[in-house]
Design an enzyme around this catalytic site. Structure first.
Site, PDB file in Angstrom:
ATOM      1  N   ASN A 105       1.085  -1.202   0.012  1.00  0.00           N
ATOM      2  CA  ASN A 105      -0.106  -0.038   0.137  1.00  0.00           C
ATOM      3  C   ASN A 105       0.992   1.429   0.010  1.00  0.00           C
ATOM      4  O   ASN A 105       2.129   1.440   0.818  1.00  0.00           O
ATOM      5  CB  ASN A 105      -1.039   0.105   1.229  1.00  0.00           C
ATOM      6  CG  ASN A 105      -1.937  -1.348   1.212  1.00  0.00           C
ATOM      7  OD1 ASN A 105      -2.114  -1.738   0.192  1.00  0.00           O
ATOM      8  ND2 ASN A 105      -2.397  -1.521   2.312  1.00  0.00           N
ATOM      9  N   HIS A 122       6.033  -0.609  -2.589  1.00  0.00           N
ATOM     10  CA  HIS A 122       5.759   0.101  -3.778  1.00  0.00           C
ATOM     11  C   HIS A 122       5.653   1.728  -3.677  1.00  0.00           C
ATOM     12  O   HIS A 122       4.793   2.562  -4.415  1.00  0.00           O
ATOM     13  CB  HIS A 122       4.200  -0.346  -4.095  1.00  0.00           C
ATOM     14  CG  HIS A 122       4.106  -1.666  -4.675  1.00  0.00           C
ATOM     15  ND1 HIS A 122       3.008  -2.681  -4.551  1.00  0.00           N
ATOM     16  CD2 HIS A 122       5.043  -2.498  -5.147  1.00  0.00           C
ATOM     17  CE1 HIS A 122       2.999  -3.723  -4.933  1.00  0.00           C
ATOM     18  NE2 HIS A 122       4.447  -3.781  -5.400  1.00  0.00           N
ATOM     19  N   CYS A 151       8.974  20.574 -10.141  1.00  0.00           N
ATOM     20  CA  CYS A 151      10.064  20.752  -9.425  1.00  0.00           C
ATOM     21  C   CYS A 151      10.525  22.135  -9.280  1.00  0.00           C
ATOM     22  O   CYS A 151      10.395  22.923 -10.369  1.00  0.00           O
ATOM     23  CB  CYS A 151      11.028  19.750  -9.757  1.00  0.00           C
ATOM     24  SG  CYS A 151      12.513  19.696  -8.813  1.00  0.00           S
ATOM     25  N   GLU A 218     -12.038 -13.288   1.058  1.00  0.00           N
ATOM     26  CA  GLU A 218     -12.550 -14.297  -0.074  1.00  0.00           C
ATOM     27  C   GLU A 218     -10.969 -14.872  -0.368  1.00  0.00           C
ATOM     28  O   GLU A 218      -9.913 -14.223  -0.368  1.00  0.00           O
ATOM     29  CB  GLU A 218     -13.215 -13.882  -1.261  1.00  0.00           C
ATOM     30  CG  GLU A 218     -12.224 -12.762  -2.191  1.00  0.00           C
ATOM     31  CD  GLU A 218     -12.965 -12.195  -3.028  1.00  0.00           C
ATOM     32  OE1 GLU A 218     -14.078 -11.883  -3.088  1.00  0.00           O
ATOM     33  OE2 GLU A 218     -12.142 -11.718  -4.075  1.00  0.00           O
ATOM     34  N   ALA A 233      -9.737  -7.897   7.824  1.00  0.00           N
ATOM     35  CA  ALA A 233      -8.741  -7.496   8.572  1.00  0.00           C
ATOM     36  C   ALA A 233      -9.182  -6.812   9.863  1.00  0.00           C
ATOM     37  O   ALA A 233      -8.590  -7.283  10.827  1.00  0.00           O
ATOM     38  CB  ALA A 233      -7.879  -6.596   7.410  1.00  0.00           C
TER      39      ALA A 233
HETATM   40  C1  BV8 Z   1       8.131  -5.469 -12.112  1.00  0.00           C
HETATM   41  C2  BV8 Z   1       2.026   1.291  -6.751  1.00  0.00           C
HETATM   42  C3  BV8 Z   1       9.853  -5.720 -13.482  1.00  0.00           C
HETATM   43  C4  BV8 Z   1       1.123   2.411  -7.762  1.00  0.00           C
HETATM   44  C5  BV8 Z   1       1.466  -0.858  -7.360  1.00  0.00           C
HETATM   45  C6  BV8 Z   1       2.454  -8.861 -17.785  1.00  0.00           C
HETATM   46  C7  BV8 Z   1       2.709  -7.644 -18.195  1.00  0.00           C
HETATM   47  C8  BV8 Z   1       3.275  -6.426 -17.788  1.00  0.00           C
HETATM   48  C9  BV8 Z   1       3.898  -6.783 -16.467  1.00  0.00           C
HETATM   49  C10 BV8 Z   1       3.767  -7.993 -15.936  1.00  0.00           C
HETATM   50  C11 BV8 Z   1       2.990  -8.999 -16.378  1.00  0.00           C
HETATM   51  N1  BV8 Z   1       2.980 -10.202 -15.658  1.00  0.00           N
HETATM   52  C12 BV8 Z   1       3.517  -9.921 -14.356  1.00  0.00           C
HETATM   53  C13 BV8 Z   1       4.065  -8.521 -14.625  1.00  0.00           C
HETATM   54  C14 BV8 Z   1       4.739  -7.689 -13.435  1.00  0.00           C
HETATM   55  C15 BV8 Z   1       3.643  -6.868 -12.939  1.00  0.00           C
HETATM   56  C16 BV8 Z   1       2.532  -7.575 -12.187  1.00  0.00           C
HETATM   57  O1  BV8 Z   1       2.672  -8.509 -11.239  1.00  0.00           O
HETATM   58  N2  BV8 Z   1       1.458  -7.438 -12.884  1.00  0.00           N
HETATM   59  C17 BV8 Z   1      -0.107  -8.064 -12.368  1.00  0.00           C
HETATM   60  C18 BV8 Z   1      -1.000  -7.157 -12.646  1.00  0.00           C
HETATM   61  C19 BV8 Z   1       0.159  -9.289 -13.146  1.00  0.00           C
HETATM   62  N3  BV8 Z   1       4.294  -6.248 -11.858  1.00  0.00           N
HETATM   63  C20 BV8 Z   1       5.480  -5.196 -11.804  1.00  0.00           C
HETATM   64  O2  BV8 Z   1       5.293  -4.677 -13.175  1.00  0.00           O
HETATM   65  C21 BV8 Z   1       6.232  -4.925 -10.844  1.00  0.00           C
HETATM   66  N4  BV8 Z   1       7.420  -4.514 -11.461  1.00  0.00           N
HETATM   67  O3  BV8 Z   1       7.798  -6.634 -12.058  1.00  0.00           O
HETATM   68  O4  BV8 Z   1       9.287  -5.242 -12.581  1.00  0.00           O
HETATM   69  C22 BV8 Z   1      11.271  -5.218 -13.283  1.00  0.00           C
HETATM   70  C23 BV8 Z   1      12.200  -5.720 -12.645  1.00  0.00           C
HETATM   71  C24 BV8 Z   1      13.327  -4.953 -12.636  1.00  0.00           C
HETATM   72  C25 BV8 Z   1      13.815  -3.876 -13.140  1.00  0.00           C
HETATM   73  C26 BV8 Z   1      12.615  -3.180 -14.169  1.00  0.00           C
HETATM   74  C27 BV8 Z   1      11.428  -4.228 -14.095  1.00  0.00           C
HETATM   75  C28 BV8 Z   1       5.765  -3.793 -10.103  1.00  0.00           C
HETATM   76  C29 BV8 Z   1       4.365  -3.921  -9.515  1.00  0.00           C
HETATM   77  C30 BV8 Z   1       4.003  -2.581  -8.478  1.00  0.00           C
HETATM   78  C31 BV8 Z   1       2.586  -1.807  -9.247  1.00  0.00           C
HETATM   79  N5  BV8 Z   1       2.274  -0.967  -8.336  1.00  0.00           N
HETATM   80  N6  BV8 Z   1       0.961   0.260  -6.816  1.00  0.00           N
HETATM   81  C32 BV8 Z   1      -0.183   2.896  -7.172  1.00  0.00           C
HETATM   82  O5  BV8 Z   1      -0.446   2.363  -5.980  1.00  0.00           O
HETATM   83  O6  BV8 Z   1      -0.650   3.600  -7.702  1.00  0.00           O
HETATM   84  S1  BV8 Z   1       0.542  -2.444  -7.587  1.00  0.00           S
HETATM   85  C33 BV8 Z   1      -1.147  -2.114  -6.724  1.00  0.00           C
HETATM   86  O7  BV8 Z   1      -1.595  -3.562  -6.725  1.00  0.00           O
HETATM   87  C34 BV8 Z   1      -1.055  -1.692  -5.506  1.00  0.00           C
HETATM   88  O8  BV8 Z   1       0.253  -1.468  -4.706  1.00  0.00           O
HETATM   89  C35 BV8 Z   1      -1.707  -2.723  -4.526  1.00  0.00           C
HETATM   90  O9  BV8 Z   1      -1.541  -2.695  -3.260  1.00  0.00           O
HETATM   91  C36 BV8 Z   1      -1.158  -4.051  -5.422  1.00  0.00           C
HETATM   92  C37 BV8 Z   1      -1.735  -5.238  -5.327  1.00  0.00           C
HETATM   93  O10 BV8 Z   1      -2.994  -5.337  -4.956  1.00  0.00           O
HETATM   94  P1  BV8 Z   1      -3.712  -5.613  -3.722  1.00  0.00           P
HETATM   95  O11 BV8 Z   1      -3.139  -4.460  -2.641  1.00  0.00           O
HETATM   96  O12 BV8 Z   1      -3.657  -7.104  -3.748  1.00  0.00           O
HETATM   97  O13 BV8 Z   1      -5.488  -5.015  -3.960  1.00  0.00           O
HETATM   98  P2  BV8 Z   1      -6.324  -5.713  -4.506  1.00  0.00           P
HETATM   99  O14 BV8 Z   1      -7.330  -4.804  -4.789  1.00  0.00           O
HETATM  100  O15 BV8 Z   1      -5.485  -6.438  -5.990  1.00  0.00           O
HETATM  101  O16 BV8 Z   1      -7.018  -6.603  -3.611  1.00  0.00           O
HETATM  102  C38 BV8 Z   1      -7.547  -6.645  -2.461  1.00  0.00           C
HETATM  103  C39 BV8 Z   1      -7.676  -7.710  -1.595  1.00  0.00           C
HETATM  104  O17 BV8 Z   1      -8.261  -7.339  -0.278  1.00  0.00           O
HETATM  105  C40 BV8 Z   1      -8.546  -8.783  -2.232  1.00  0.00           C
HETATM  106  O18 BV8 Z   1      -8.037 -10.056  -2.051  1.00  0.00           O
HETATM  107  C41 BV8 Z   1      -9.970  -8.991  -1.356  1.00  0.00           C
HETATM  108  O19 BV8 Z   1     -10.507  -9.657  -1.436  1.00  0.00           O
HETATM  109  C42 BV8 Z   1      -9.190  -8.239  -0.123  1.00  0.00           C
HETATM  110  N7  BV8 Z   1     -10.014  -7.525   0.833  1.00  0.00           N
HETATM  111  C43 BV8 Z   1     -11.203  -6.675   0.793  1.00  0.00           C
HETATM  112  N8  BV8 Z   1     -11.680  -6.099   1.598  1.00  0.00           N
HETATM  113  C44 BV8 Z   1     -11.220  -6.748   2.716  1.00  0.00           C
HETATM  114  C45 BV8 Z   1      -9.995  -7.569   2.117  1.00  0.00           C
HETATM  115  N9  BV8 Z   1      -9.221  -8.293   3.040  1.00  0.00           N
HETATM  116  C46 BV8 Z   1      -9.356  -8.091   4.520  1.00  0.00           C
HETATM  117  N10 BV8 Z   1     -10.208  -7.202   4.829  1.00  0.00           N
HETATM  118  C47 BV8 Z   1     -10.913  -6.592   4.040  1.00  0.00           C
HETATM  119  N11 BV8 Z   1     -12.078  -5.706   4.795  1.00  0.00           N
HETATM  120 ZN    ZN Z   2      13.864  18.651  -9.762  1.00  0.00          ZN
END
Ligand code: BV8
Ligand code: ZN
Length: 241
Positions: A105, A122, A151, A218, A233
């Site tokens: 987060n 992140h 900036c 879930e 949570a």
């Molecule tokens: C990297 C910051 C390589 C920004 C975020 C295909 C194409 C392109 C890329 C990829 C690909 N396949 C894989 C990748 C890599 C990609 C990736 O994983 N993509 C996914 C979508 C498949 N990853 C990356 O690109 C990462 N970098 O790999 O770089 C590299 C290496 C070296 C050098 C250069 C490059 C970077 C990933 C970071 C992206 N940035 N956020 C912003 O916030 O604006 S990610 C974003 O998703 C948030 O940070 C968030 O936290 C994160 C994960 O999501 P969740 O936190 O899980 O949230 P979500 O909504 O998904 O789920 C919520 C959950 O809560 C659910 O399960 C729900 O059931 C539950 N819930 C709901 N209510 C409750 C609850 N649980 C408990 N209590 C409740 N009340």
């Molecule tokens: Zn600057």
């Protein structure tokens, strides 16, 4: 399927005996603070999905649009307060000698609640980075005074967060991975386990011999590797203390 009550007592005693613990959180831990998740209903803004806006290409193409999205999120997060789930993690950190909180987060709510040992995988929505001189600064303007902000050196500012396709801060990822591999217990809270490399920390903990409990309303993509404590949570975490 174990009944909820005895999995909670298993997790509670595992935590009571743990010398070292890691907690990995995602957007679900902030839901009860009123912050929308990424992939749930609230994850949409206008007609865009997070994956379309949280990228260097989107920023390159339209920095103002991307900043409007972040400004909208900052305004919502500014109204949010830590919930009982955040506070329970602060108490857990007090009780367990080796404790690390690893969060995906960017909302800063864990620090607001008083957590100390935090790794932000992140980045933070409350910091900006200059695309020119790379200066990183705290910025709590709500709303942003100018759009897109610039900036002092004249170049554009970007949110100091990790976008899709960008590498995670190496120090953060190494620290989180090492702690995950050697901890006794890991809690994985409120994450869909879709985003990598953050989602790989759970399997790293299992491989290192940790007991891994998942707290989610879930099942997630990786629930089969963990013991699922199904629920909110803000309710399950306090029940573990
Ligand atoms: C990297 C910051 C390589 C920004 C975020 C295909 C194409 C392109 C890329 C990829 C690909 N396949 C894989 C990748 C890599 C990609 C990736 O994983 N993509 C996914 C979508 C498949 N990853 C990356 O690109 C990462 N970098 O790999 O770089 C590299 C290496 C070296 C050098 C250069 C490059 C970077 C990933 C970071 C992206 N940035 N956020 C912003 O916030 O604006 S990610 C974003 O998703 C948030 O940070 C968030 O936290 C994160 C994960 O999501 P969740 O936190 O899980 O949230 P979500 O909504 O998904 O789920 C919520 C959950 O809560 C659910 O399960 C729900 O059931 C539950 N819930 C709901 N209510 C409750 C609850 N649980 C408990 N209590 C409740 N009340
Ligand atoms: Zn600057």
């Amino acid at each position: 399927m174990n009944s909820a009550v005895d999995t909670i007592s298993v997790a509670r005693s595992a935590l009571a005996e743990a010398r070292s613990a890691v907690v990995l959180t995602g957007a679900g831990v902030s839901v009860e603070s009123g912050v929308p998740t990424f992939r749930g209903a609230g994850g949409l803004w206008k007609t865009f999905r997070a994956e379309e806006l949280a990228t260097p290409f989107a920023f390159e193409r339209d920095p103002k649009l991307v900043w409007e999205w972040y400004d909208w999120r900052r305004q919502r997060i500014a109204q949010a307060k830590p919930n009982p789930g955040h506070h329970a993690l602060v108490e857990l950190e007090r009780r367990i000698s080796e404790f690390l909180l690893v969060t995906q987060n960017v909302d800063g709510l864990h620090a607001d609640a008083g957590s100390r040992e935090i790794v932000e995988l992140h980045g933070s929505i409350w910091r900006t980075q200059c695309v020119g001189c790379l200066e990183v600064r705290n910025n709590r303007e709500v709303p942003m005074k100018s759009m897109p902000p610039r900036c002092r050196c004249g170049a554009l500012l970007r949110p100091d967060v990790v976008w899709f396709g960008e590498g995670l801060p190496p120090g953060a990822l190494n620290r989180a991975t090492r702690a995950s591999q050697k901890c006794d217990v890991m809690l994985i809270v409120g994450t869909s386990s879709v985003v990598y490399p953050a989602a790989s920390l759970g399997p790293a903990a299992v491989h290192g011999g940790a007991q891994v409990f998942e707290i989610n309303t879930e099942p997630s993509d990786l629930s089969l590797y963990y013991t699922l404590l199904q629920g909110k949570a803000g309710e399950v975490l306090p029940a573990l203390l």
